[in-house]
Design a protein around this motif. Structure first.
Motif, mmCIF file in Angstrom:
data_model
loop_
_atom_site.group_PDB
_atom_site.id
_atom_site.type_symbol
_atom_site.label_atom_id
_atom_site.label_comp_id
_atom_site.label_asym_id
_atom_site.label_seq_id
_atom_site.Cartn_x
_atom_site.Cartn_y
_atom_site.Cartn_z
ATOM 1 N N GLY A 66 0.808 -1.215 0.000
ATOM 2 C CA GLY A 66 0.000 0.000 0.000
ATOM 3 C C GLY A 66 0.838 1.260 0.000
ATOM 4 N N LEU A 124 -3.675 7.130 -2.038
ATOM 5 C CA LEU A 124 -3.783 6.177 -0.929
ATOM 6 C C LEU A 124 -4.804 5.085 -1.244
ATOM 7 C CD1 LEU A 124 -3.706 8.619 2.126
ATOM 8 C CD2 LEU A 124 -1.857 7.151 1.312
ATOM 9 N N LEU A 125 -5.923 5.455 -1.856
ATOM 10 C CA LEU A 125 -6.940 4.459 -2.195
ATOM 11 C C LEU A 125 -6.428 3.498 -3.265
ATOM 12 C CD1 LEU A 125 -10.161 6.675 -2.228
ATOM 13 C CD2 LEU A 125 -9.336 5.157 -0.417
ATOM 14 N N GLY A 182 -4.218 1.124 -1.636
ATOM 15 C CA GLY A 182 -5.011 0.109 -0.945
ATOM 16 C C GLY A 182 -5.554 -0.939 -1.899
ATOM 17 N N VAL A 195 -9.758 9.506 8.308
ATOM 18 C CA VAL A 195 -9.680 8.248 7.575
ATOM 19 C C VAL A 195 -10.052 7.075 8.478
ATOM 20 C CG1 VAL A 195 -8.138 6.680 6.346
ATOM 21 C CG2 VAL A 195 -7.971 9.137 5.962
ATOM 22 N N VAL A 247 -4.150 0.906 3.037
ATOM 23 C CA VAL A 247 -4.375 2.333 3.307
ATOM 24 C C VAL A 247 -3.601 2.754 4.555
ATOM 25 C CG1 VAL A 247 -6.106 4.063 3.891
ATOM 26 C CG2 VAL A 247 -6.598 2.361 2.126
#
Length: 358
Positions: free
Chosen positions: A87, A107-108, A111, A188, A242
């Motif tokens: 990630g 970040l997504l 992930g 988050v 994440v």
């Protein structure tokens, strides 16, 4: 006396199925969230945020992902550090290779890459279980260590293997100060914890728990083991990925593959076991125990030694800290093997009857 449910009637299925059906729980959680968003940024120092609160929030998120796989689905995993590394490094590549890539989508996407990596190494769970599965996921850890150390593309051709990020922004607002980093990690965590809580209460969450309790019986009643196990790996890896991106971007700023070693995987597993398997709240308790306790011991042991006229060197404090820390872990596992979340549940049950002895 303070935790009675008298007069709290449910008049609809929706009211009976809400996340916090008891008013005291609902108000307590709302108060804690308000305190975390409003009071903590005003009262906490920069040191407390950078050294304690931000690592606690990120580790809570990672432990939440591990708990979904280990606690709710019963699949032992020792590759959590590898999922965090995937990630972090994939989010870094999206962030630096695509011009103008915002932080949150990076970040997504990191992930999602961790999701694919987790599903790939979750395939052995269809054939093996227990310690054999733990060894299979440990292979993911060794493979990730080799991949990010030897394949220079992942580190943007850095000769040392160390990478860094700077000038982080979200919606045009810089994320440089301790307060902004803390609020971003907290936001988050709240969003993903709410999604995870709803997910484990849904049909797929019940399938995970059926596989955990007895996979043969679950298959007999129509639950597909392959679907349940791989979705647990996918969701868990996404959340851990994440968390790895936050750990690298927000907390470390500059990192190398050693930052996501096998010791991190064991720490995450300890968080879940100590906090409580199969409990969303247990992820927070376990992260607090693993992250906060060593810092408290590091500060308290020299002061305690001065009270008895003993001068402790830095090395001695480090050794005593590890001894006390390990002893407390063993003590907790003996006294309450179901984790700190079980103690919390027992306390709530006692408050329903207090002060009456029955």
């Amino acid at each position: 006396m303070f935790y009675r449910e008298n007069g709290q009637f449910k008049t609809s299925y929706r009211a009976d199925q809400q996340i916090f059906p008891i008013d005291q729980d609902r108000w307590l959680v709302l108060a804690l969230i308000a305190l975390a968003f409003v009071a903590v940024p005003l009262l906490a120092s920069d040191y407390m945020m950078r050294a304690i609160l931000i690592p606690f929030l990120i580790m809570s998120l990672a432990a939440l992902g591990v708990n979904i796989l280990v606690g709710y689905c019963g699949q032992i995993s020792l590759g959590s550090g590898a999922f965090m590394a995937v990630g972090a490094y994939m989010a870094y590549n999206f962030f630096v290779r695509i011009p103008g890539m915002p932080l949150v989508p990076a970040l997504l996407l990191g992930g999602l890459c961790a999701t694919a990596f987790g599903v790939l190494f979750g395939l052995p769970s269809l054939r093996v279980k227990g310690l054999y599965l733990a060894v299979a996921t440990l292979a993911a850890q060794f493979f990730a260590d080799w991949m990010f150390l030897r394949v220079k593309w992942f580190v943007n051709d850095s000769p040392s293997g160390s990478v860094s990020v700077n000038h982080l922004q979200i919606f045009g607002l810089p994320i440089e100060s301790a307060v902004s980093k803390y609020l971003f990690c907290l936001a988050v965590l709240v969003v993903l914890a709410l999604l995870a809580k709803n997910l484990v209460r849904s049909a797929i969450g019940r399938e995970w728990m059926a596989i955990r309790d007895m996979d043969v019986a679950a298959a007999v009643i129509g639950i597909r083991p392959m679907y349940a196990k791989l979705t647990a790996f996918a969701v868990s890896s996404f959340i851990i990925g994440v968390a790895g991106g936050l750990w690298a971007f927000v907390y470390l700023g500059a990192w190398e593959p050693a930052a996501f070693g096998v010791d991190l995987s064991f720490r995450l597993l300890f968080m879940v076991i100590i906090g409580g398997l199969g409990s969303i709240m247990g992820a927070f308790f376990g992260a607090a125990f693993i992250v906060v306790l060593p810092i408290v011991l590091n500060q308290a042991l020299p002061a305690l030694g001065e009270l008895f006229g003993v001068s402790l060197s830095t090395a001695a404090v480090s050794h005593v800290e590890l001894m006390v820390f390990g002893g407390l872990i063993v003590w907790f596992l003996i006294v309450e093997p179901h984790g700190l979340a079980k103690l919390w549940s027992i306390g709530k049950q006692k408050l329903r009857l207090w002060p009456f002895p029955h």
